[in-house]
Every structure is written in structure tokens, then in C-alpha cells.
Design an enzyme around this catalytic site. Structure first.
Site, short mmCIF file in Angstrom:
data_model
loop_
_atom_site.label_atom_id
_atom_site.label_comp_id
_atom_site.label_asym_id
_atom_site.label_seq_id
_atom_site.Cartn_x
_atom_site.Cartn_y
_atom_site.Cartn_z
N ASP A 199 0.79 -1.23 0.00
CA ASP A 199 0.00 0.00 0.00
C ASP A 199 0.82 1.29 0.00
O ASP A 199 0.32 2.34 -0.35
CB ASP A 199 -0.93 0.03 1.23
CG ASP A 199 -1.86 -1.17 1.26
OD1 ASP A 199 -2.14 -1.71 0.17
OD2 ASP A 199 -2.30 -1.57 2.35
N GLY A 242 -4.80 -0.62 -1.95
CA GLY A 242 -4.14 0.49 -1.29
C GLY A 242 -4.85 0.91 -0.01
O GLY A 242 -4.43 1.82 0.68
N ARG A 325 -16.51 -1.03 -18.71
CA ARG A 325 -16.33 -2.28 -17.93
C ARG A 325 -15.52 -1.98 -16.67
O ARG A 325 -14.66 -1.11 -16.67
CB ARG A 325 -15.57 -3.33 -18.76
CG ARG A 325 -16.15 -3.62 -20.13
CD ARG A 325 -17.48 -4.33 -20.01
NE ARG A 325 -18.18 -4.33 -21.27
CZ ARG A 325 -18.26 -5.39 -22.07
NH1 ARG A 325 -17.65 -6.51 -21.76
NH2 ARG A 325 -18.94 -5.30 -23.19
N HIS A 331 -6.29 -9.50 -5.57
CA HIS A 331 -5.05 -10.07 -5.03
C HIS A 331 -3.96 -10.32 -6.04
O HIS A 331 -2.82 -10.62 -5.66
CB HIS A 331 -5.37 -11.33 -4.23
CG HIS A 331 -5.95 -10.99 -2.89
ND1 HIS A 331 -7.27 -10.61 -2.75
CD2 HIS A 331 -5.38 -10.89 -1.67
CE1 HIS A 331 -7.49 -10.32 -1.47
NE2 HIS A 331 -6.36 -10.48 -0.80
N ARG A 603 25.63 -26.68 -12.28
CA ARG A 603 26.02 -25.83 -13.42
C ARG A 603 26.25 -24.39 -12.95
O ARG A 603 25.54 -23.88 -12.09
CB ARG A 603 24.90 -25.86 -14.47
CG ARG A 603 25.19 -25.05 -15.68
CD ARG A 603 24.37 -25.48 -16.85
NE ARG A 603 24.77 -26.79 -17.35
CZ ARG A 603 24.06 -27.49 -18.21
NH1 ARG A 603 22.90 -27.04 -18.64
NH2 ARG A 603 24.50 -28.66 -18.65
N GLY A 611 26.26 -2.13 -20.69
CA GLY A 611 26.56 -1.03 -19.76
C GLY A 611 27.83 -0.29 -20.11
O GLY A 611 28.23 0.61 -19.39
P1 ATP Z 1 -1.14 -4.85 6.29
O1 ATP Z 1 -0.73 -3.42 6.07
O2 ATP Z 1 -0.81 -5.72 5.19
O3 ATP Z 1 -2.58 -5.01 6.75
P2 ATP Z 1 -0.47 -4.98 9.04
O4 ATP Z 1 0.77 -5.34 9.77
O5 ATP Z 1 -0.94 -3.57 9.22
O6 ATP Z 1 -0.27 -5.35 7.53
P3 ATP Z 1 -2.56 -5.98 10.72
O7 ATP Z 1 -3.55 -7.07 10.51
O8 ATP Z 1 -3.07 -4.62 11.05
O9 ATP Z 1 -1.63 -5.97 9.44
O10 ATP Z 1 -1.56 -6.42 11.88
C1 ATP Z 1 -0.92 -7.67 11.85
C2 ATP Z 1 -0.92 -8.26 13.24
O11 ATP Z 1 -0.21 -7.40 14.13
C3 ATP Z 1 -2.30 -8.39 13.87
O12 ATP Z 1 -2.97 -9.55 13.45
C4 ATP Z 1 -1.96 -8.44 15.34
O13 ATP Z 1 -1.53 -9.72 15.71
C5 ATP Z 1 -0.80 -7.49 15.44
N1 ATP Z 1 -1.29 -6.19 15.85
C6 ATP Z 1 -1.82 -5.22 15.07
N2 ATP Z 1 -2.20 -4.16 15.81
C7 ATP Z 1 -1.94 -4.48 17.08
C8 ATP Z 1 -2.11 -3.81 18.35
N3 ATP Z 1 -2.64 -2.60 18.43
N4 ATP Z 1 -1.70 -4.46 19.47
C9 ATP Z 1 -1.16 -5.68 19.40
N5 ATP Z 1 -0.98 -6.36 18.26
C10 ATP Z 1 -1.36 -5.78 17.11
#
Ligand code: ATP
Length: 830
Positions: A199, A242, A325, A331, A603, A611
Site C-alpha cells: 500500500d 491500497g 467495464r 489479489h 552448473r 553497460g
Molecule cells: P497490512 O498493512 O498488510 O494489513 P499490518 O501489519 O498492518 O499489515 P494488521 O492485521 O493490522 O496488518 O496487523 C498484523 C498483526 O499485528 C495483527 O494480526 C496483530 O496480531 C498485530 N497487531 C496489530 N495491531 C496491534 C495492536 N494494536 N496491538 C497488538 N498487536 C497488534
């Protein structure tokens, strides 16, 4: 001097040339309580230390390259490195998820999308009880240094974990769930984060790991859709990911010449439906057979109501009766191979993360390793997470301007460029009181993907202010032959995504054609400004013509060079247009070559890259494709080094890895040619491995331009035009509009380049000193700093020195420099 000696010399130099720099957005890059001393680190320097690495949250391409670098740099420094599978949940579930990594545990993953160690979202970790179990398992395994790769959620969790660590351990000791020794040995938790997310929504870093690859997927999809949309004159509404960040939609909109983009940070006017339909209609009248509208998944209007792709489709199809469209990419954007940029980013940030952890002390705060202006930097985790949350808050409060500012300079500049490009319209020359110049553009050197994007951007902006742009075909040879035609607004439609050179190019510089000849033609066509897009010949031609100004008044016009060559050897710019596309082409080829030796073929492949004398491609490909070695002209090597590499490869063949990859720049050494090296490898490796050479040649110049080359091309074209007009207007004013623009000033002969994170103009005369004309190279090349990393990740020895700017004075100097330039034209790389 041998390769290793050169390495040592380079890394021990007290004053390294830094062409790019650190602090992120408006967050100050910290030296994190003296975490980094900036001293070189050597093999086994941190023997006996332990660290763990995990990936968490949504996956992204480049996570594997990052994990690979962390494991290998850790092992190189003498550490025990644990791969913690399944993120926080794996930590909670127990020791079976902690796998002690070996060198080969991370072989063959550098280009794989996703994460081989698994990622998870863990609700248990959000509870203290879950974190208590995670702490117990980590302490029992002796892991108290962690690299967390994930998004802002993961990093927020990490921060909380660190804050609570002491109390968690106290509780575990009290409950007798830890021994005194386990408690004492793991009293402190050190954490370093790397943002892995497609994102690009994390404040403080220009790019997050995975964003560039996702952008590749989006552009591949748009390119594919454009061909069918063209056939049926359709409109496609493309929805991209995003979440609440519009970066992907914005960068994709620029790179695909989209008619309109919807992003959360920049909601459209209340009556946007009318404007949208008017714009689409206008483009149809201007000759476009198709329309592309990009909708970020979090797009909303000024009142925060979602703008969905379905609604946009309904507006277009009912009002304009265009066959419309919707394509929701979903994903697909997270998948596929990792781009060269993300692989290199993963390698650089991963290695820095290990170093930072090793030098952390008990009181070190948690921080994130990010990238700013193409240089790794430290960002205080808490501040960065806070700021990222503030973006969401600002948007929730409808403070969109604030949200854009919080996103950082990179985002802001991209948005400015998009708005500028999308609002351009050909000027109708009714009011002719101002001067409308006749400008010319040509492409010289070898083809480089992205050149057409520069020209489109230049032509469209020129047309929007009523200037005429003449296209000179086939470079100076074409000019001499009179191959000159006007490029109109319509002529450059669709050029951004086309590879090669639509103007045609020749490797002939100005001198070879004859200055008198060129002057006569410039006079004949009344050319008042000349843009030369190309490689080293473009630079030297601008210099040659400028040096002849005393003799030819026709050369006293703005002469600008936009660097475009896969060699990346034009002085005055860290990057040339085309080198990112070439890198990705070569890396893809290397992936295929490596794959051909799967099984037990034993191999060794030698891949020769183009370059000229510049080792940029060979070096960066070496890092991105996980090569065992890369040979370049700038880093001399001897026969002993090659023999040492044979020994290294023989050793490698004893392990489960049965293939080797060597990258050789075409001019690395006059005598140690690819043929010679293949023969030497074949002979010396007899009975252990066979050797094959692949000279990939012109494939490197081909392909459709990557999003990076397209977007940098747009920015270069845009800035070149603005500068040219500025110079012309200034001279016209000084000459009271009575004289043609006669310029003798050195500042009217410029290279448009990107340095640090800014687009800059440098006089060709000032670049003479910085150029090795014999070898057609800039004397200082920023990427040489990455050479030790290629060697270390290929299991060789090298002295590695952190790329992070750590001294407070340097950081302050950078900030001052940046603030001074704040109002100047700036652009970030991506
Ligand atoms: P993406 O940007 O791809 O969603 P992300 O790291 O922001 O990645 P989240 O699902 O928000 O994804 O967080 C991943 C994991 O981090 C959560 O499942 C949880 O285990 C942990 N986590 C997130 N926020 C907290 C929080 N405030 N306190 C404790 N653990 C957290």
C-alpha cells in the site's frame, strides 16, 4: 589491485561520497541513541548473538528478499538467526515455529512473491495473555532481538510488545514459567521494523517493500486491457488496492496516461460526475479510442462517501453511452515475481536492520528502517506509526490537504505531477501577445525504455502553452538529412507505455555530423531550444554544441540533456531513463536461467550484461538475482580472484545448491572476457560443475517501460520544458523581445537529473570535472556503496559499512539542504 583490496579500500575511505540522503518525509532520521556508529562491520563480529525474523499482516512481494538478507547478514556477522514462522501467531503457538536458519534455508527465494515463512493476523496477540505466551516462547529460545516485517499494525504490535516486555518477563518469572537464567539473559527486547506492504501507506519511508512490484502488476494489467479497450473503444474502470492510501492508484494513473484517478487523499469536486464526463468526452474528441479511469479501493468524495468503481461505471455508461467495464484487480496485485527494485530494497533494508539490532543497546527505542531519497534511514517507530494514524484521522476529519502533507513529499510531488499532466490541453493560439517558441527534441544513443514518455510529457506541456515541438528523427544524422516534423498534441498519445525509441536514434554525436551542418539546420527550422534525450552521447553533444557557441549563434539557445540509457552512466543524475526496465528484463532472464539448472545439474552460469564500462547493471542485477559474484570494470579483479571464485563455487556444489550465477559487465576486463571465463570455469570446475555463458545482448534494451521509467520520464520531460521556457523568457525579457534568444551562459546547457530525491539541473560545464571521458563514466557513482553487500549475500567476505546517515551533523545538514530546496522543483524516485 585485487577485488578484495579494492573493497576494503572503498569501505575504509573516511569520506564516502553520498549522492542520496536520508531523513524521511518530515520525520527526522535518528541515530537512535547512538545505535549506529557508522563503523564498518566484519565477518563474525557479533558471534554468539541471536535474532529472530518474522513476517506479519498482509504479505507483499519483496518480503522474501528481505528475509534472505536478514538471515545471510546475520549469519555473516556470526549470529544465530531464527525464522519465526506464521508471524505473531507462530510466536504464541510455540517453539515448533522457530527454525534455526542456515545459509541455504533462504536459497532460491530472492525473487519469490509472498513470504516463505508465512504470515498471519493474530487476534490472540492483541491480548496481553497472547503476548505473555509469545514472550515466554521467545525467552526460552533465547530470542530477544527481532526484525518485524509487516504493516503499521504489525509495528504497533511490536511497539506494545517492547513496552510490555519487562512486565511480561516479571510475570513469567513470578509464575516460575521462566528460569532465573532465562529471565536474566532476555531482560531487554530490541526491535527493528521493516515495512512490508503493497500500500505504501507508512509515513516516513518513501517506499514500502512490495509497492513497486504491485505497481508492476497493475501496469501489466492496464497494458493488457488497453489493447482490448482500443479494439472496442471501451472505457475501463480499474479498481486497485491500497486501502486508505491512494499511492498505487496515483502512480498507476501517471504511468498509464489514465484519464482520471480517484484517490482517498484528493477527493473530487462535488459535481465531479460532470467534470469526469467532460474530460472523457474531450479525450474522445481528441482522438482517444479508449478511456482508463483508476479508482483506489478507499476512494471517497469530499463528504467521505465511498466512490465505488461500479458507481463510476454507471455514471459513464449512462451519461456518455460508452461501453464501460469494471476490472477489480484484487489479489493479483500482491502476487507474482518481485520487481528488481523490491529485491534490492529488501536486501538493503534487511542488512541494515541486522546491523542496527546488533548495535542496539538496552535503552534503544524501537525503530523502523525505511528509505528516503534512495538512502536507508532510521525512523522512530512510535512517531512514524503515530503519523500514519494521523493521516487516517485527517481524512476522517475531511482535512485532505493535511493528509497529503502527512503522506510526505514523495506523495505530494506525484500528485502535483498527475494533476498538472491531467489538466493539460492544447492551447489555441488566439491571443498571440506572448512568445510561442519553436523547440526541438531528438533521441541519440541506443534505445532505452521510457524515452517516449519523456517526449510525450515535453510535447504535451509545450502544446499546452502554445509552443511548437519539432521531432528530429534519427538524431543528428536525421537533422542533417532534414528528417524533421512537427509533433502535435495528438501525435504523442499512448507514448508513455511504449518501449524503444519512436523518434529513432543513432549513436552519432554532434561533432561527427559537423557543427556547420547542424547550425544550418537549426537556423532553417528556427529552433529556439533543443532537448536531447539519450545516453553519454546526448551529454557530450550538449557539451560540444555549447563549446561552439562563440562560432555558431544558432547554438546560443537552451540545450538540455535528459539522461536515457540502460548503462546509467550519464553524469549529473543518479538514474537514467531505461535502466530500471533493463534491470527488470535482466533479472527476469537470470531467474529463468537459474531455473534451468534446477535439480542436480551442478552448473555455473555466466551472464554478460551491457553497460559499456559502467557496472551499474551488473552490480544491481547481482544483488537482485542473488548472484554469487559480479565482475565490473570499476572494481578491478585479478585471475586470483576468479580462481578463488571457482573454489567458492566448488564448495557450494558440495551443498544442496547445485548452481552458480556470475554476472559480468561487458567491459569488466579486456582480457578476462566471458568466453575466457567460461572456458576457465569449465576447465577448473571439471568433474564438479559445467559452465555456460549467456550474453543476453539487445534483449536488455527492449521491453515495455517499467512504471518507474515511465514516471521518471514524465517528470524529466515536464521539468525540461519548464526550464527551457524559463530560460527563453528570461533572455527574451533581457533582449526586450527584439532579438532571438542568444545565450552564452553556461546555465543554459544543462543535464536534467535526479540527485538525492530531487530533480536538479546541472550545467554540462560543471560536469566536465566529474566525468571520466575515456571510459564514459561519472567519477562518483552512488551504487558502488552497495558492492560489499553483493559479496556478503553471495557468501564472500567484504567489509560492510552502513548506508544510513548516522551523524547528527550530517542529518542536520541534510535537513537544512532539503528545507532550502523545499520550494524548488522536487520529485521523488517513485
Ligand atoms: P497490512 O498493512 O498488510 O494489513 P499490518 O501489519 O498492518 O499489515 P494488521 O492485521 O493490522 O496488518 O496487523 C498484523 C498483526 O499485528 C495483527 O494480526 C496483530 O496480531 C498485530 N497487531 C496489530 N495491531 C496491534 C495492536 N494494536 N496491538 C497488538 N498487536 C497488534
Amino acid at each position: 589491485m585485487s577485488q578484495k583490496e579494492t573493497n576494503n579500500l572503498k569501505t575504509e575511505e573516511p569520506k564516502r561520497e553520498r549522492t542520496t540522503s536520508a531523513p524521511c518525509g518530515r520525520l527526522k532520521s535518528h541515530n537512535v541513541n547512538g545505535v549506529q556508529e557508522g563503523k564498518p562491520v566484519a565477518k563474525d563480529q557479533f558471534s554468539g548473538r541471536t535474532l529472530g525474523v518474522f513476517t506479519s499482516g498482509g504479505d507483499s512481494q519483496g518480503m522474501n528478499a528481505t528475509v534472505r538478507a536478514i538471515v545471510r547478514m546475520g549469519i555473516y556477522l556470526g549470529c544465530k538467526v531464527y525464522l519465526i514462522h506464521e508471524g505473531y501467531q507462530g510466536m504464541i503457538d510455540g517453539e515448533q515455529n522457530f527454525k534455526l536458519a542456515t545459509w541455504t534455508s533462504v536459497s532460491g527465494i530472492v525473487g519469490l512473491g509472498g513470504t516463505v515463512i508465512g504470515s498471519a493476523r493474530s487476534s490472540e496477540f492483541r491480548e496481553r495473555s497472547g503476548r505473555l505466551r509469545a514472550a515466554k516462547n521467545l525467552a526460552k529460545a533465547g530470542i530477544n532481538s527481532l526484525v518485524c516485517i509487516g504493516g503499521d499494525g504489525t509495528l504497533t504490535g511490536a511497539d506494545l510488545f517492547k513496552k510490555e516486555w519487562k512486565s511480561l518477563l516479571d510475570e513469567l518469572l513470578e509464575k516460575n514459567e521462566l528460569t532465573n537464567e532465562e529471565f536474566e539473559n532476555n531482560k531487554f527486547l530490541n526491535i527493528v521494523g521493516i515495512v512490508g506492504s503493497i500500500d505504501n501507506d507508512f509515513c516516513g519511508t518513501d517506499m514500502t517493500v512490495g509497492t513497486n512490484s504491485a505497481l508492476h502488476r497493475i501496469i501489466e494489467a492496464i497494458d493488457a486491457i488497453v489493447t482490448t479497450a482500443f479494439s472496442h473503444q471501451r472505457c475501463f474502470v480499474m479498481e486497485v488496492m491500497g486501502r486508505h492510501c491512494g499511492y498505487l492508484a496515483l502512480a498507476a494513473g501517471l504511468a498509464s496516461e489514465a484519464d482520471w484517478i480517484f484517490i482517498p487523499e484528493h477527493p473530487p469536486e462535488p459535481n465531479w460526475e460532470d467534470h469526469l464526463c467532460k474530460r472523457l468526452q474531450y479525450h474522445r474528441i481528441a482522438g482517444h479510442r479508449l478511456n482508463i479511469v483508476i479508482v483506489a479501493e478507499g476512494a471517497c468524495d469530499l463528504e467521505g462517501n465511498p466512490i465505488t468503481s461500479e458507481y463510476v461505471k454507471k455514471v459513464i455508461s449512462t451519461r456518455l453511452k460508452i461501453d464501460t467495464r469494471v476490472t477489480i484487480l484484487g489479489h493479483v496485485q500482491r502476487g507474482g515475481a518481485t520487481s528488481a527494485y523490491d529485491r534490492v530494497l529488501g536486501a538493503r533494508l534487511g542488512s541494515e536492520a541486522v546491523l542496527a539490532l546488533m548495535m542496539s543497546h538496552d535503552e534503544s527505542p524501537p525503530f523502523v528502517i525505511g528509505i528516503s531519497g534512495n538512502q536507508p534511514c532510521y525512523i522512530p517507530l512510535v512517531e512514524a506509526v503515530e503519523r500514519t494514524k494521523n493521516v487516517a484521522k485527517a481524512m476522517a476529519n475531511f482535512e485532505f490537504r493535511k493528509a497529503i502533507e502527512l503522506r510526505g513529499a514523495s506523495f505530494e510531488r506525484n500528485l502535483e505531477t498527475y494533476i498538472k499532466m491531467s489538466k493539460l490541453q492544447p492551447k489555441l493560439l488566439v491571443d498571440d501577445s506572448s512568445r510561442h517558441y519553436t523547440l526541438a527534441v531528438m533521441n541519440i544513443g541506443a534505445p532505452a525504455a521510457g524515452v517516449n514518455s519523456v517526449i510525450r510529457s515535453f510535447v504535451r506541456q509545450a502544446a499546452s502553452i502554445g509552443c511548437t515541438v519539432l521531432a528530429i528523427q534519427d538524431g543528428f544524422e536525421g537533422l542533417a538529412a532534414g528528417l524533421v516534423k512537427e509533433l502535435e498534441w495528438k501525435s504523442v498519445y499512448g507514448w508513455t507505455g511504449i518501449g524503444g525509441s519512436l523518434l529513432g536514434c543513432q549513436r552519432i554525436d554532434a561533432k561527427k555530423i559537423g557543427f556547420g551542418n547542424i547550425a544550418a539546420k537549426l537556423k532553417k527550422y528556427n529552433i529556439e531550444g533543443l532537448l536531447i534525450v539519450g545516453g553519454f552521447e546526448a551529454f557530450s553533444s550538449v557539451l560540444q554544441l555549447s563549446e561552439q557557441r562563440e562560432n555558431f549563434r544558432e547554438f546560443c539557445i537552451p540545450l538540455l540533456c535528459v539522461p536515457a540509457t540502460i548503462s546509467n552512466n550519464v553524469p549529473g543524475s543518479d538514474f537514467s531513463i531505461g535502466c530500471d526496465t533493463a534491470l527488470n528484463e535482466i533479472v527476469t532472464i537470470c531467474d529463468k536461467i537459474k531455473q534451468s539448472a534446477l535439480g542436480s545439474k551442478r552448473r555455473v552460469f555466466l551472464v554478460e550484461t551491457m553497460g559499456g564500462y559502467c557496472g551499474y547493471l551488473a552490480s544491481v542485477v547481482g544483488l537482485a538475482s542473488g548472484a554469487d559474484q559480479s565482475y565490473i570494470f570499476e572494481e578491478p579483479f585479478t585471475i586470483n580472484d576468479i580462481i578463488e571464485d571457482v573454489r567458492h563455487l566448488k564448495e557450494k556444489m558440495k551443498s544442496e545448491l547445485k548452481r552458480g550465477l556470475l554476472i559480468r559487465n561487458e567491459m569488466a576486463n579486456k582480457h578476462y572476457t566471458s568466453d575466457f571465463m567460461q572456458n576457465l570455469m569449465s576447465e577448473e570446475g571439471k568433474g564438479v560443475f559445467s559452465a555456460r555463458a549467456n550474453i543476453i545482448g539487445h534483449m536488455q534494451q527492449g521491453g515495455v517501460p517499467t512504471p518507474f521509467d515511465r514516471n521518471l520520464g514524465i517528470k524529466f520531460g515536464n521539468k525540461a520544458l519548464v526550464k527551457m521556457i524559463e530560460l527563453l523568457n528570461k533572455t527574451a525579457r533581457e533582449n526586450k523581445l527584439t532579438e532571438p534568444p542568444y545565450m552564452l551562459n553556461k546555465d543554459s546547457s544543462l543535464v536534467v537529473g535526479i540527485r538525492r530525491s530531487q530533480i536538479q539541473f546541472t550545467s554540462v560545464f560543471d560536469l566536465v570535472e566529474q566525468t571520466d571521458f575515456e571510459h564514459r563514466l561519472p567519477k562518483h557513482q552512488w551504487w558502488l556503496n552497495m558492492r560489499p553487500l553483493i559479496r556478503i549475500l553471495g557468501k564472500h567476505e567484504a567489509v560492510y559499512k552502513s548506508e544510513v546517515m548516522t551523524k547528527d551533523e550530517d542529518v542536520e545538514e541534510f535537513i537544512e539542504d532539503r528545507d532550502e530546496k523545499e520550494d524548488e522543483d522536487a520529485a521523488t524516485l517513485y
